[in-house]
Enzyme design. Sequence first.
Site, PDB file in Angstrom:
ATOM      1  N   ASP A  90      39.001   9.842 -73.151  1.00  0.00           N
ATOM      2  CA  ASP A  90      40.247   9.608 -73.889  1.00  0.00           C
ATOM      3  C   ASP A  90      41.043   8.497 -73.235  1.00  0.00           C
ATOM      4  O   ASP A  90      40.953   8.274 -72.029  1.00  0.00           O
ATOM      5  CB  ASP A  90      41.073  10.902 -73.935  1.00  0.00           C
ATOM      6  CG  ASP A  90      42.106  10.886 -75.055  1.00  0.00           C
ATOM      7  OD1 ASP A  90      42.161   9.904 -75.828  1.00  0.00           O
ATOM      8  OD2 ASP A  90      42.868  11.861 -75.156  1.00  0.00           O
ATOM      9  N   LYS A  91      41.823   7.837 -74.080  1.00  0.00           N
ATOM     10  CA  LYS A  91      42.728   6.778 -73.617  1.00  0.00           C
ATOM     11  C   LYS A  91      44.120   7.174 -74.083  1.00  0.00           C
ATOM     12  O   LYS A  91      44.280   7.664 -75.204  1.00  0.00           O
ATOM     13  CB  LYS A  91      42.287   5.475 -74.279  1.00  0.00           C
ATOM     14  CG  LYS A  91      42.938   4.220 -73.831  1.00  0.00           C
ATOM     15  CD  LYS A  91      44.177   3.745 -74.561  1.00  0.00           C
ATOM     16  CE  LYS A  91      44.277   3.830 -76.025  1.00  0.00           C
ATOM     17  NZ  LYS A  91      45.559   3.338 -76.589  1.00  0.00           N
ATOM     18  N   HIS A  92      45.111   7.021 -73.225  1.00  0.00           N
ATOM     19  CA  HIS A  92      46.481   7.342 -73.632  1.00  0.00           C
ATOM     20  C   HIS A  92      47.378   6.141 -73.332  1.00  0.00           C
ATOM     21  O   HIS A  92      47.345   5.600 -72.225  1.00  0.00           O
ATOM     22  CB  HIS A  92      46.996   8.560 -72.859  1.00  0.00           C
ATOM     23  CG  HIS A  92      48.423   8.890 -73.163  1.00  0.00           C
ATOM     24  ND1 HIS A  92      48.795   9.654 -74.254  1.00  0.00           N
ATOM     25  CD2 HIS A  92      49.571   8.524 -72.550  1.00  0.00           C
ATOM     26  CE1 HIS A  92      50.113   9.747 -74.290  1.00  0.00           C
ATOM     27  NE2 HIS A  92      50.618   9.075 -73.262  1.00  0.00           N
ATOM     28  N   SER A  93      48.149   5.749 -74.326  1.00  0.00           N
ATOM     29  CA  SER A  93      49.095   4.654 -74.109  1.00  0.00           C
ATOM     30  C   SER A  93      50.505   5.222 -74.093  1.00  0.00           C
ATOM     31  O   SER A  93      50.810   6.165 -74.841  1.00  0.00           O
ATOM     32  CB  SER A  93      48.948   3.642 -75.248  1.00  0.00           C
ATOM     33  OG  SER A  93      50.125   2.892 -75.382  1.00  0.00           O
ATOM     34  N   THR A 130      49.722   6.309 -83.733  1.00  0.00           N
ATOM     35  CA  THR A 130      48.379   6.157 -84.313  1.00  0.00           C
ATOM     36  C   THR A 130      48.191   7.011 -85.571  1.00  0.00           C
ATOM     37  O   THR A 130      47.555   6.590 -86.535  1.00  0.00           O
ATOM     38  CB  THR A 130      47.338   6.514 -83.230  1.00  0.00           C
ATOM     39  OG1 THR A 130      47.562   5.646 -82.126  1.00  0.00           O
ATOM     40  CG2 THR A 130      45.923   6.334 -83.711  1.00  0.00           C
ATOM     41  N   ARG A 178      64.163  18.832 -73.860  1.00  0.00           N
ATOM     42  CA  ARG A 178      64.433  17.606 -73.069  1.00  0.00           C
ATOM     43  C   ARG A 178      65.061  16.538 -73.945  1.00  0.00           C
ATOM     44  O   ARG A 178      65.977  15.824 -73.527  1.00  0.00           O
ATOM     45  CB  ARG A 178      63.117  17.062 -72.488  1.00  0.00           C
ATOM     46  CG  ARG A 178      62.606  17.838 -71.298  1.00  0.00           C
ATOM     47  CD  ARG A 178      61.176  17.453 -70.986  1.00  0.00           C
ATOM     48  NE  ARG A 178      61.042  16.038 -70.699  1.00  0.00           N
ATOM     49  CZ  ARG A 178      59.917  15.329 -70.893  1.00  0.00           C
ATOM     50  NH1 ARG A 178      58.837  15.901 -71.377  1.00  0.00           N
ATOM     51  NH2 ARG A 178      59.876  14.057 -70.601  1.00  0.00           N
ATOM     52  N   SER A 193      54.014  16.800 -69.209  1.00  0.00           N
ATOM     53  CA  SER A 193      53.959  16.826 -70.671  1.00  0.00           C
ATOM     54  C   SER A 193      52.691  16.127 -71.179  1.00  0.00           C
ATOM     55  O   SER A 193      51.920  16.687 -71.971  1.00  0.00           O
ATOM     56  CB  SER A 193      55.217  16.132 -71.209  1.00  0.00           C
ATOM     57  OG  SER A 193      55.127  15.908 -72.585  1.00  0.00           O
ATOM     58  N   LYS A 197      48.553  18.250 -72.255  1.00  0.00           N
ATOM     59  CA  LYS A 197      47.857  18.131 -73.545  1.00  0.00           C
ATOM     60  C   LYS A 197      46.459  17.529 -73.354  1.00  0.00           C
ATOM     61  O   LYS A 197      45.504  17.942 -74.000  1.00  0.00           O
ATOM     62  CB  LYS A 197      48.698  17.282 -74.499  1.00  0.00           C
ATOM     63  CG  LYS A 197      49.967  18.024 -74.952  1.00  0.00           C
ATOM     64  CD  LYS A 197      50.905  17.164 -75.760  1.00  0.00           C
ATOM     65  CE  LYS A 197      51.656  16.182 -74.909  1.00  0.00           C
ATOM     66  NZ  LYS A 197      52.867  15.620 -75.420  1.00  0.00           N
ATOM     67  N   LYS A 198      46.351  16.550 -72.463  1.00  0.00           N
ATOM     68  CA  LYS A 198      45.037  15.932 -72.233  1.00  0.00           C
ATOM     69  C   LYS A 198      44.073  16.946 -71.603  1.00  0.00           C
ATOM     70  O   LYS A 198      42.894  16.986 -71.935  1.00  0.00           O
ATOM     71  CB  LYS A 198      45.166  14.710 -71.306  1.00  0.00           C
ATOM     72  CG  LYS A 198      45.998  13.602 -71.895  1.00  0.00           C
ATOM     73  CD  LYS A 198      45.309  12.972 -73.074  1.00  0.00           C
ATOM     74  CE  LYS A 198      46.245  12.109 -73.879  1.00  0.00           C
ATOM     75  NZ  LYS A 198      45.677  11.707 -75.171  1.00  0.00           N
TER      76      LYS A 198
HETATM   77  N1  URA Z   1      54.858  11.524 -74.288  1.00  0.00           N
HETATM   78  C1  URA Z   1      54.716  12.851 -74.078  1.00  0.00           C
HETATM   79  O1  URA Z   1      53.810  13.494 -74.597  1.00  0.00           O
HETATM   80  N2  URA Z   1      55.606  13.445 -73.261  1.00  0.00           N
HETATM   81  C2  URA Z   1      56.604  12.791 -72.648  1.00  0.00           C
HETATM   82  O2  URA Z   1      57.357  13.401 -71.930  1.00  0.00           O
HETATM   83  C3  URA Z   1      56.739  11.409 -72.892  1.00  0.00           C
HETATM   84  C4  URA Z   1      55.835  10.796 -73.712  1.00  0.00           C
END
Ligand code: URA
Length: 458
Positions: A90-93, A130, A178, A193, A197-198
């Site tokens: 996976d890639k996260h931006s 996306t 938050r 956060s 999820k990842k």
């Molecule tokens: N993206 C997220 O999923 N969580 C954050 O706190 C900031 C960006």
Amino acid sequence: MRATAQPPALPQELLRRLRLGQALSSADIQSLVAGISDGSWGDAQVGALAMAICTLGLGEADTTRLTLAMRDSGRVLDWHGLGFDRPVLDKHSTGGVGDLVSLVLAPMLAACGAYVPMLSGRGLGHTGGTLDKLEAIPGYQAQPDLARLRQVVRDTGLAIVGAGADLAPADRRLYGIRDVTGTVESLPLITASILSKKLAAGTDALLLDIKTGNGASMSTLDQSRALARSLVQISTRAGLPARALITDMSQPLAPAVGNALELRCALDYLRGERRPERLHRVNLALGSELLCLGGLASDPVEAEEKLLRCLEDGSAAERFAHMVTALGGPSDLLDPAARHLPAAAVVAPVFAANGGRVSAIDCRRLGMLVVALGGGRSQPDQSIDHAVGLSEVAELGSVVDGERPLAFVHAGDAAAHARAAAELRLAYTLTQAAPTLPPLIHERIEFQTGELPCAVPG
Ligand code: URA
């Protein structure tokens, strides 16, 4: 003698200890995450927790515990237990403007032999999402159930979809609180956060694209570096190997901004009709890192060869087309003659009042301009206009004049076009001299030993 289980500490006691800087145990952290997920901690208590972490920070070990407890607050996907026998990548931006890398990189990784269940988000603030881009495709189902997600990944190698509500539910509630308590900008909270999820998605290796510049959430290099280090350290400690590249977001990455326009740009890229240079370089750099990290290439040279090959032989485009069909979209989306994507009613170029060289772009302003055109949201459940946005966006260093526009504005009507044109002109600074261009890739961040700073640099 059998040890008797301790009852969980009361929220106010845990909060008091946190405020006094006293250590929390793993059981304390699990109990506070359970309290967030099951609602036994009230909004005030969760808000106080977020504020305490935001202002006092959280050490590396506790941030790792928090991340793991948040991962375990819901379902954790296990691909290999179901017989998926290749690396799950996976890639996260961290989000940007005209950043459509996920749309092209995910099918390329799949064509290179990875499984890519890419759980993506919607647009946030001035940055595009996306899922919104993919939902410009008629019929595309961005929220399949788990059985369908698994089937699509098995059949096509990838699925770019939304994270279900049962993945890291503690994050969903904490993030919402938050958002309204001024505690979004906290390194440990952002880290927990994103990574919860990842980790819940069952990823084997993660590449982080940390944006820097005026269109990024972390605009200075110091801030972006701190976030990159935090994410790489905690991810690795939590068992998910990760690396980060810090990449430029002081101008849109692709020359298109807006959902259907970015998707069209991605289709052109996959088909080989047009590969904008900065997008191509960032995409290849991220892809090479990830193929090496995931064990699908032994070095960057081999990785880049594989990535270029799957573009040239059409297999990446085929993967994308297959995924779209499997998720309910049309079977001929990649046919150049097909006309499935929505088009705006008014499309016209916008010229600068006086010509010159582009020396600065207010990238955030461009993102907000597209939101104001209807391409993003001002309310959480608002529907969006996928057709609007910008194309042929002039880049830093280019010359604009009476023939070369700043961009084409795609709008719903003439009045919206005129408002966007005024904003577009304000977003551009023109000079006669050529500007110094920022590096496209600033830094590469790997795991290091040593404690992390806990606060976002000012
Ligand atoms: N993206 C997220 O999923 N969580 C954050 O706190 C900031 C960006």
